[in-house]
Design a protein around this motif. Structure first.
Motif, mmCIF file in Angstrom:
data_model
loop_
_atom_site.group_PDB
_atom_site.id
_atom_site.type_symbol
_atom_site.label_atom_id
_atom_site.label_comp_id
_atom_site.label_asym_id
_atom_site.label_seq_id
_atom_site.Cartn_x
_atom_site.Cartn_y
_atom_site.Cartn_z
ATOM 1 N N MET A 88 12.965 -23.939 -18.571
ATOM 2 C CA MET A 88 13.551 -22.826 -17.865
ATOM 3 C C MET A 88 12.596 -21.606 -18.354
ATOM 4 S SD MET A 88 17.545 -21.663 -17.272
ATOM 5 C CE MET A 88 17.562 -20.373 -15.897
ATOM 6 N N ASN A 89 12.264 -20.667 -17.357
ATOM 7 C CA ASN A 89 11.747 -19.440 -17.842
ATOM 8 C C ASN A 89 12.659 -18.392 -18.259
ATOM 9 O OD1 ASN A 89 9.975 -17.296 -18.053
ATOM 10 N ND2 ASN A 89 8.879 -17.746 -15.968
ATOM 11 N N ASN A 90 12.419 -17.773 -19.424
ATOM 12 C CA ASN A 90 13.450 -16.656 -19.941
ATOM 13 C C ASN A 90 12.689 -15.369 -19.661
ATOM 14 O OD1 ASN A 90 15.435 -18.580 -20.603
ATOM 15 N ND2 ASN A 90 14.551 -18.761 -22.606
ATOM 16 N N GLN A 91 11.809 -15.398 -18.916
ATOM 17 C CA GLN A 91 11.170 -13.836 -18.753
ATOM 18 C C GLN A 91 11.903 -12.967 -18.013
ATOM 19 O OE1 GLN A 91 7.558 -14.079 -16.404
ATOM 20 N NE2 GLN A 91 6.796 -12.080 -17.185
ATOM 21 N N GLN A 92 12.240 -11.784 -18.340
ATOM 22 C CA GLN A 92 12.842 -10.715 -17.810
ATOM 23 C C GLN A 92 12.597 -10.317 -16.298
ATOM 24 O OE1 GLN A 92 15.257 -9.947 -19.896
ATOM 25 N NE2 GLN A 92 16.281 -8.480 -18.755
ATOM 26 N N PHE A 93 13.515 -10.296 -15.268
ATOM 27 C CA PHE A 93 13.265 -9.945 -14.097
ATOM 28 C C PHE A 93 12.631 -8.340 -13.938
ATOM 29 C CE2 PHE A 93 14.265 -7.567 -10.157
ATOM 30 C CZ PHE A 93 13.883 -8.467 -9.203
ATOM 31 N N SER A 94 11.629 -8.194 -13.232
ATOM 32 C CA SER A 94 10.957 -6.996 -13.254
ATOM 33 C C SER A 94 10.552 -6.503 -11.757
ATOM 34 C CB SER A 94 9.577 -7.034 -13.901
ATOM 35 O OG SER A 94 8.873 -5.943 -13.594
ATOM 36 N N ILE A 95 11.008 -5.537 -11.445
ATOM 37 C CA ILE A 95 10.722 -4.983 -10.171
ATOM 38 C C ILE A 95 9.533 -4.609 -9.821
ATOM 39 C CG2 ILE A 95 11.209 -2.955 -8.375
ATOM 40 C CD1 ILE A 95 13.530 -4.575 -8.524
ATOM 41 N N ILE A 96 8.653 -3.861 -10.856
ATOM 42 C CA ILE A 96 7.332 -3.771 -10.903
ATOM 43 C C ILE A 96 6.560 -5.013 -10.707
ATOM 44 C CG2 ILE A 96 5.305 -2.728 -12.030
ATOM 45 C CD1 ILE A 96 7.455 -0.706 -11.199
ATOM 46 N N ASP A 97 7.121 -6.221 -11.298
ATOM 47 C CA ASP A 97 6.187 -7.374 -11.190
ATOM 48 C C ASP A 97 6.412 -7.968 -9.707
ATOM 49 O OD1 ASP A 97 4.894 -7.413 -13.793
ATOM 50 O OD2 ASP A 97 6.720 -8.991 -14.568
ATOM 51 N N ARG A 98 7.818 -7.863 -9.203
ATOM 52 C CA ARG A 98 7.865 -8.271 -7.695
ATOM 53 C C ARG A 98 7.099 -7.582 -6.995
ATOM 54 N NH1 ARG A 98 9.463 -11.117 -10.866
ATOM 55 N NH2 ARG A 98 7.480 -12.073 -9.937
ATOM 56 N N ARG A 142 4.122 -5.835 -7.298
ATOM 57 C CA ARG A 142 2.873 -6.362 -7.545
ATOM 58 C C ARG A 142 2.433 -7.739 -6.953
ATOM 59 N NH1 ARG A 142 2.650 -5.531 -13.601
ATOM 60 N NH2 ARG A 142 2.656 -3.202 -13.630
ATOM 61 N N SER A 143 3.467 -8.395 -6.868
ATOM 62 C CA SER A 143 3.411 -9.934 -6.210
ATOM 63 C C SER A 143 3.029 -9.727 -4.705
ATOM 64 C CB SER A 143 4.621 -11.024 -6.511
ATOM 65 O OG SER A 143 5.476 -10.505 -5.894
ATOM 66 N N PHE A 144 3.330 -8.711 -4.260
ATOM 67 C CA PHE A 144 3.180 -8.370 -2.922
ATOM 68 C C PHE A 144 1.327 -8.508 -2.535
ATOM 69 C CE2 PHE A 144 7.382 -7.558 -2.231
ATOM 70 C CZ PHE A 144 7.875 -8.052 -0.904
ATOM 71 N N LYS A 145 0.988 -8.060 -3.441
ATOM 72 C CA LYS A 145 -0.549 -7.648 -3.403
ATOM 73 C C LYS A 145 -1.137 -9.156 -3.207
ATOM 74 C CE LYS A 145 -2.813 -7.575 -7.582
ATOM 75 N NZ LYS A 145 -3.358 -7.265 -8.988
ATOM 76 N N TYR A 146 -0.902 -10.180 -3.701
ATOM 77 C CA TYR A 146 -1.187 -11.444 -3.393
ATOM 78 C C TYR A 146 -1.072 -11.971 -2.044
ATOM 79 C CZ TYR A 146 -1.492 -11.376 -8.457
ATOM 80 O OH TYR A 146 -1.713 -10.907 -9.996
ATOM 81 N N ALA A 147 0.133 -11.606 -1.560
ATOM 82 C CA ALA A 147 0.504 -11.996 -0.055
ATOM 83 C C ALA A 147 -0.248 -11.307 0.822
ATOM 84 C CB ALA A 147 1.774 -11.843 0.067
ATOM 85 N N PHE A 148 -0.645 -9.887 0.588
ATOM 86 C CA PHE A 148 -1.381 -9.281 1.717
ATOM 87 C C PHE A 148 -2.784 -9.732 1.354
ATOM 88 C CE2 PHE A 148 2.092 -6.282 1.319
ATOM 89 C CZ PHE A 148 2.540 -6.124 2.850
#
Length: 123
Positions: free
Chosen positions: A1-11, A13-19
């Motif tokens: 299980m990944n214990n990385q903290q949820f980050s709005i900024i990372d979410r 940023r992930s849109f850039k890959y989709a676009f």
């Protein structure tokens, strides 16, 4: 299980890959451009004919479905070409199945288009 903290900024940023994926799809995929032209024509016709809200939902839904099917098909084809650059009968089956998904989506889109547009154009 990944214990990385949820980050709005990372979410965000992930849109850039989709676009970027959309950009690559429309730039590099001939069928993507064909579907884009058809979608724009359907949207223009929808405005011209002043279709209802429910008809808009139907038209936009099938347009989206065709794009999603074609993007997944293109992804599968590109991955299959990396996995097996030479002809392989099982890879051919995978590619044919992915192409069939696009065909089913396109047939449904054409049927919805006919149901929505033909009565307004010819009846």
């Amino acid at each position: 299980m990944n214990n990385q903290q949820f980050s709005i900024i990372d979410r965000i940023r992930s849109f850039k890959y989709a676009f970027n994926g959309l950009k690559l799809f429309f730039i590099n995929d001939h069928n993507g451009r064909v579907h884009l032209f058809a979608a724009l024509a359907a949207i223009a016709l929808s405005f011209y004919l002043k279709i209802s809200r429910i008809e808009w939902i139907a038209v936009l839904s099938v347009i989206s479905m065709v794009f999603v099917a074609e993007i997944i098909n293109s992804s599968i084809e590109k991955l299959a070409d990396v996995v097996s650059p030479d002809y392989h009968p099982k890879i051919k089956v995978v590619k044919d199945l992915a192409a069939a998904a696009v065909l089913v989506a396109a047939i449904l889109a054409a049927a919805v288009g006919a149901i929505v547009f033909i009565p307004k154009l010819f009846l």
